[in-house]
Design a protein around this motif. Structure first.
Motif, PDB file in Angstrom:
ATOM      1  N   UNK A 249      21.983  -2.523 -12.045  1.00 35.80           N
ATOM      2  CA  UNK A 249      22.352  -1.964 -13.346  1.00 35.80           C
ATOM      3  C   UNK A 249      23.565  -1.044 -13.223  1.00 35.80           C
ATOM      4  N   UNK A 250      23.621  -0.258 -12.160  1.00 35.16           N
ATOM      5  CA  UNK A 250      24.767   0.626 -11.944  1.00 35.16           C
ATOM      6  C   UNK A 250      26.029  -0.191 -11.684  1.00 35.16           C
ATOM      7  N   UNK A 251      25.897  -1.281 -10.935  1.00 32.62           N
ATOM      8  CA  UNK A 251      27.052  -2.123 -10.632  1.00 32.62           C
ATOM      9  C   UNK A 251      27.624  -2.812 -11.871  1.00 32.62           C
TER      10      UNK A 251
ATOM     11  N   UNK B  35       0.831  -1.203   0.000  1.00 32.85           N
ATOM     12  CA  UNK B  35       0.000   0.000   0.000  1.00 32.85           C
ATOM     13  C   UNK B  35       0.865   1.253   0.000  1.00 32.85           C
ATOM     14  N   UNK B  36       1.923   1.266   0.780  1.00 29.03           N
ATOM     15  CA  UNK B  36       2.804   2.428   0.849  1.00 29.03           C
ATOM     16  C   UNK B  36       3.756   2.508  -0.344  1.00 29.03           C
ATOM     17  N   UNK B  37       3.789   1.480  -1.168  1.00 31.38           N
ATOM     18  CA  UNK B  37       4.672   1.475  -2.329  1.00 31.38           C
ATOM     19  C   UNK B  37       6.108   1.138  -1.997  1.00 31.38           C
ATOM     20  N   UNK B  38       6.392   0.819  -0.751  1.00 30.55           N
ATOM     21  CA  UNK B  38       7.763   0.560  -0.329  1.00 30.55           C
ATOM     22  C   UNK B  38       8.343  -0.697  -0.973  1.00 30.55           C
ATOM     23  N   UNK B  39       7.517  -1.715  -1.154  1.00 30.44           N
ATOM     24  CA  UNK B  39       8.002  -2.958  -1.752  1.00 30.44           C
ATOM     25  C   UNK B  39       8.453  -2.721  -3.188  1.00 30.44           C
ATOM     26  N   UNK B  40       7.634  -2.001  -3.957  1.00 30.30           N
ATOM     27  CA  UNK B  40       7.991  -1.730  -5.347  1.00 30.30           C
ATOM     28  C   UNK B  40       9.180  -0.782  -5.435  1.00 30.30           C
ATOM     29  N   UNK B  41       9.242   0.171  -4.498  1.00 30.10           N
ATOM     30  CA  UNK B  41      10.386   1.087  -4.460  1.00 30.10           C
ATOM     31  C   UNK B  41      11.670   0.306  -4.164  1.00 30.10           C
ATOM     32  N   UNK B  42      11.593  -0.634  -3.227  1.00 26.67           N
ATOM     33  CA  UNK B  42      12.747  -1.455  -2.888  1.00 26.67           C
ATOM     34  C   UNK B  42      13.199  -2.283  -4.096  1.00 26.67           C
ATOM     35  N   UNK B  43      12.257  -2.909  -4.780  1.00 27.18           N
ATOM     36  CA  UNK B  43      12.575  -3.725  -5.960  1.00 27.18           C
ATOM     37  C   UNK B  43      13.188  -2.849  -7.053  1.00 27.18           C
ATOM     38  N   UNK B  44      12.596  -1.670  -7.272  1.00 23.26           N
ATOM     39  CA  UNK B  44      13.115  -0.758  -8.287  1.00 23.26           C
ATOM     40  C   UNK B  44      14.537  -0.316  -7.940  1.00 23.26           C
TER      41      UNK B  44
ATOM     42  N   UNK C 294      14.954   4.784 -19.047  1.00 17.30           N
ATOM     43  CA  UNK C 294      15.964   3.832 -18.602  1.00 17.30           C
ATOM     44  C   UNK C 294      17.228   4.456 -18.051  1.00 17.30           C
ATOM     45  N   UNK C 295      17.178   5.738 -17.696  1.00 18.86           N
ATOM     46  CA  UNK C 295      18.350   6.401 -17.128  1.00 18.86           C
ATOM     47  C   UNK C 295      18.625   5.882 -15.727  1.00 18.86           C
ATOM     48  N   UNK C 296      19.886   5.821 -15.398  1.00 20.59           N
ATOM     49  CA  UNK C 296      20.295   5.367 -14.076  1.00 20.59           C
ATOM     50  C   UNK C 296      20.583   6.574 -13.196  1.00 20.59           C
ATOM     51  N   UNK C 297      20.046   6.547 -12.008  1.00 22.39           N
ATOM     52  CA  UNK C 297      20.257   7.663 -11.100  1.00 22.39           C
ATOM     53  C   UNK C 297      20.254   7.197  -9.649  1.00 22.39           C
ATOM     54  N   UNK C 298      20.827   8.042  -8.817  1.00 28.25           N
ATOM     55  CA  UNK C 298      20.872   7.793  -7.386  1.00 28.25           C
ATOM     56  C   UNK C 298      20.376   9.052  -6.692  1.00 28.25           C
ATOM     57  N   UNK C 299      19.433   8.867  -5.792  1.00 26.81           N
ATOM     58  CA  UNK C 299      18.985   9.980  -4.968  1.00 26.81           C
ATOM     59  C   UNK C 299      19.934  10.079  -3.786  1.00 26.81           C
TER      60      UNK C 299
ATOM     61  N   UNK D 258      16.731  -1.837  -6.070  1.00 28.15           N
ATOM     62  CA  UNK D 258      17.657  -2.974  -6.210  1.00 28.15           C
ATOM     63  C   UNK D 258      18.026  -3.173  -7.682  1.00 28.15           C
ATOM     64  N   UNK D 259      17.032  -3.067  -8.561  1.00 29.28           N
ATOM     65  CA  UNK D 259      17.303  -3.215  -9.994  1.00 29.28           C
ATOM     66  C   UNK D 259      18.224  -2.101 -10.482  1.00 29.28           C
ATOM     67  N   UNK D 260      17.958  -0.881 -10.027  1.00 29.56           N
ATOM     68  CA  UNK D 260      18.793   0.262 -10.400  1.00 29.56           C
ATOM     69  C   UNK D 260      20.219   0.040  -9.896  1.00 29.56           C
TER      70      UNK D 260
END
Length: 182
Positions: free
Chosen positions: A97-99, A81-90, A147-152, A92-94
């Protein structure tokens, strides 16, 4: 929360397995099997006839499992509901890809100058990672779709630069708004 949920499930299985082994004297595999069919509510049937103590233990295991399942469902519901699971998965994928990048360019700052640098790098088919404190900037420019890679994060912190792969990068472009940060 998620780690606690997994720890509770593991603890539930361990408790059940050890309980059946000590009460009924069955092998570890048989005890694990009995625990899994009990807590999953599949209930194929007992592989050994349970004593009264074994039945009481099974009742206690089922009652304990209700609490564990309720907590686990609450945690997953909250994360979804809070979107945290999808944010975590996203994220991790990011991160993965950066690694994978080598000889890429790190752009510190996604302001006016950072955007111009990105356009130039795209025209030259260069791999890059952008670092900026404000994640809403990425959302406003459809970075997910491109598909840009970024880090907050704060590009002045070593940990953020390490996460961006500074040891594998061929260049770092500083386009932060404050000169002292650059």
């Amino acid at each position: 929360l998620l780690l606690l949920s997994f720890a509770l499930i593991f603890g539930d299985i361990l408790f059940g397995t050890l309980g059946y082994m000590s009460i009924e004297g069955v092998s570890m595999f048989d005890a694990l099997y009995m625990t899994v069919i009990t807590i999953s509510t599949v209930g194929y049937g007992e592989i050994v006839a349970l004593s009264d103590a074994g039945r009481k233990f099974t009742i206690a295991l089922i009652a304990l499992n209700f609490g564990v399942v309720a907590y686990t469902l609450a945690v997953f519901s909250y994360l979804i509901v809070q979107g945290e699971l999808f944010k975590y998965i996203f994220n991790k994928r990011m991160e993965n890809d950066i690694n994978k990048l080598n000889n890429h360019i790190i752009i510190c700052g996604f302001g006016k100058y950072g955007r111009q640098v990105i356009i130039n790098l795209q025209n030259h088919a260069e791999d890059f990672v952008i670092i900026d404190r404000d994640a809403s900037k990425f959302n406003n420019h459809n970075f997910l779709d491109r598909g840009h890679l970024y880090i907050e994060g704060d590009a002045t912190h070593d940990e953020i630069l390490i996460n961006a792969g500074i040891h594998r990068a061929k260049a770092v472009i500083c386009a932060l708004p404050r000169d002292e940060d650059n």
